[in-house]
Enzyme design. Structure first.
Site, PDB file in Angstrom:
ATOM      1  N   GLU A 266       1.429  -6.445  13.394  1.00  0.00           N
ATOM      2  CA  GLU A 266       0.279  -6.663  14.281  1.00  0.00           C
ATOM      3  C   GLU A 266      -0.272  -8.080  14.119  1.00  0.00           C
ATOM      4  O   GLU A 266      -0.792  -8.647  15.058  1.00  0.00           O
ATOM      5  CB  GLU A 266      -0.796  -5.616  13.949  1.00  0.00           C
ATOM      6  CG  GLU A 266      -1.747  -5.321  15.076  1.00  0.00           C
ATOM      7  CD  GLU A 266      -2.870  -4.372  14.649  1.00  0.00           C
ATOM      8  OE1 GLU A 266      -2.798  -3.786  13.554  1.00  0.00           O
ATOM      9  OE2 GLU A 266      -3.808  -4.237  15.437  1.00  0.00           O
TER      10      GLU A 266
ATOM     11  N   ARG B 197       0.813  -1.222   0.000  1.00  0.00           N
ATOM     12  CA  ARG B 197       0.000   0.000   0.000  1.00  0.00           C
ATOM     13  C   ARG B 197       0.840   1.262   0.000  1.00  0.00           C
ATOM     14  O   ARG B 197       0.373   2.323  -0.405  1.00  0.00           O
ATOM     15  CB  ARG B 197      -0.972  -0.047   1.179  1.00  0.00           C
ATOM     16  CG  ARG B 197      -2.060  -1.087   0.971  1.00  0.00           C
ATOM     17  CD  ARG B 197      -2.907  -1.295   2.195  1.00  0.00           C
ATOM     18  NE  ARG B 197      -2.503  -2.485   2.933  1.00  0.00           N
ATOM     19  CZ  ARG B 197      -2.682  -2.626   4.244  1.00  0.00           C
ATOM     20  NH1 ARG B 197      -3.219  -1.662   4.942  1.00  0.00           N
ATOM     21  NH2 ARG B 197      -2.302  -3.740   4.834  1.00  0.00           N
TER      22      ARG B 197
HETATM   23  C1  PRP Z   1       0.403  -3.232   6.597  1.00  0.00           C
HETATM   24  C2  PRP Z   1       0.587  -1.750   6.345  1.00  0.00           C
HETATM   25  C3  PRP Z   1       1.994  -1.512   6.827  1.00  0.00           C
HETATM   26  C4  PRP Z   1       2.120  -2.471   7.996  1.00  0.00           C
HETATM   27  C5  PRP Z   1       1.983  -1.733   9.300  1.00  0.00           C
HETATM   28  O1  PRP Z   1       0.989  -3.947   5.567  1.00  0.00           O
HETATM   29  O2  PRP Z   1       0.413  -1.413   4.969  1.00  0.00           O
HETATM   30  O3  PRP Z   1       2.966  -1.822   5.830  1.00  0.00           O
HETATM   31  O4  PRP Z   1       1.063  -3.430   7.844  1.00  0.00           O
HETATM   32  O5  PRP Z   1       2.086  -2.578  10.406  1.00  0.00           O
HETATM   33  P1  PRP Z   1       3.257  -2.481  11.489  1.00  0.00           P
HETATM   34  O6  PRP Z   1       3.466  -1.010  11.809  1.00  0.00           O
HETATM   35  O7  PRP Z   1       2.747  -3.247  12.659  1.00  0.00           O
HETATM   36  O8  PRP Z   1       4.474  -3.092  10.898  1.00  0.00           O
HETATM   37  P2  PRP Z   1       0.859  -5.528   5.379  1.00  0.00           P
HETATM   38  O9  PRP Z   1       2.034  -6.192   6.001  1.00  0.00           O
HETATM   39  O10 PRP Z   1      -0.504  -5.960   5.828  1.00  0.00           O
HETATM   40  O11 PRP Z   1       1.053  -5.700   3.815  1.00  0.00           O
HETATM   41  P3  PRP Z   1       0.289  -5.193   2.500  1.00  0.00           P
HETATM   42  O12 PRP Z   1       0.514  -3.696   2.390  1.00  0.00           O
HETATM   43  O13 PRP Z   1       1.006  -5.939   1.431  1.00  0.00           O
HETATM   44  O14 PRP Z   1      -1.166  -5.535   2.623  1.00  0.00           O
HETATM   45  N1  ADE Z   2      -1.352  -3.091   9.320  1.00  0.00           N
HETATM   46  C1  ADE Z   2      -1.113  -3.416  10.601  1.00  0.00           C
HETATM   47  N2  ADE Z   2      -2.225  -3.256  11.347  1.00  0.00           N
HETATM   48  C2  ADE Z   2      -3.199  -2.832  10.496  1.00  0.00           C
HETATM   49  C3  ADE Z   2      -4.551  -2.494  10.660  1.00  0.00           C
HETATM   50  N3  ADE Z   2      -5.147  -2.544  11.864  1.00  0.00           N
HETATM   51  N4  ADE Z   2      -5.257  -2.098   9.580  1.00  0.00           N
HETATM   52  C4  ADE Z   2      -4.659  -2.047   8.358  1.00  0.00           C
HETATM   53  N5  ADE Z   2      -3.371  -2.351   8.145  1.00  0.00           N
HETATM   54  C5  ADE Z   2      -2.648  -2.744   9.209  1.00  0.00           C
END
Ligand code: PRP
Ligand code: ADE
Length: 176
Positions: free
Chosen positions: A100, A63
């Site tokens: 998370e 994202r």
């Molecule tokens: C989500 C979000 C961040 C990360 C934040 O990505 O886009 O990159 O989690 O979480 P954190 O601060 O606890 O590390 P995700 O790993 O779900 O991947 P995606 O963007 O490919 O869906």
């Molecule tokens: N990445 C980590 N935690 C998330 C949340 N609660 N919603 C969307 N993206 C996340």
């Protein structure tokens, strides 16, 4: 940034309960991206917060890739892709991290940054900061300087933004 801006952006972000795991309130930016005015407001408000100067905007897969090029074009910077491990074709450096709802590994091309390049880190959301802090370790390992980081959403209860600030980075977020 006014309270009104934050409220307008917050109203365009949807919450999906129990995704991808029970107990997670998933903050979904796809609804913000579908709205032309909301998308412009998010990008322009983020760009206005950056002190700069910035040589590269590092977007974190997936994202973060939506916002990095839009910001880079406004800041006169290039784009550095931080990808999930195994996707980049050249020689890479990688870092493991916890988030998370699990663990993962991100990578970047080892030769992507000139030494001392000034990098802005961008993602849609910071929660625990595991992802962003792994990206900072990677970029620093590559010899560049992460001066600022920008997110659409900060989940402050999870402490990531505070930890990143403790790493010496100016952290910007649009909605908490
Ligand atoms: C989500 C979000 C961040 C990360 C934040 O990505 O886009 O990159 O989690 O979480 P954190 O601060 O606890 O590390 P995700 O790993 O779900 O991947 P995606 O963007 O490919 O869906
Ligand atoms: N990445 C980590 N935690 C998330 C949340 N609660 N919603 C969307 N993206 C996340």
């Amino acid at each position: 940034m006014t309270d009104d801006t934050a409220a307008r952006l917050a109203a365009l972000i949807r919450t999906i309960p129990d995704f991808p795991k029970p107990g997670i309130q998933f903050r979904d930016i796809t609804t913000l991206l579908l709205d032309p005015d909301g998308l412009r407001l998010a990008v322009e408000t983020m760009a206005a917060k950056i002190a700069g100067p910035i040589d590269l905007v590092a977007g974190i897969e997936a994202r973060g890739f939506v916002f990095a090029p839009a910001l880079a074009l406004r800041l006169g910077a290039g784009v550095l892709l931080i990808r999930k491990d195994g996707k980049l074709p050249g020689a890479t450096i990688a870092e493991d991290y916890a988030l998370e709802y699990g663990t993962d590994r991100i990578a970047m091309h080892a030769d992507a940054c000139a030494p001392g390049a000034r990098v802005l880190l961008v993602d849609d959301l910071i929660a625990t900061g595991g992802t962003a802090r792994a990206a900072v370790r990677l970029i620093r390992k590559a010899g560049a300087v992460v001066s600022e980081a920008a997110f659409v959403i900060d989940l402050p209860d999870l402490g990531g933004a505070a930890a990143l600030a403790g790493d010496g980075i100016a952290v910007h977020a649009l909605v908490a």
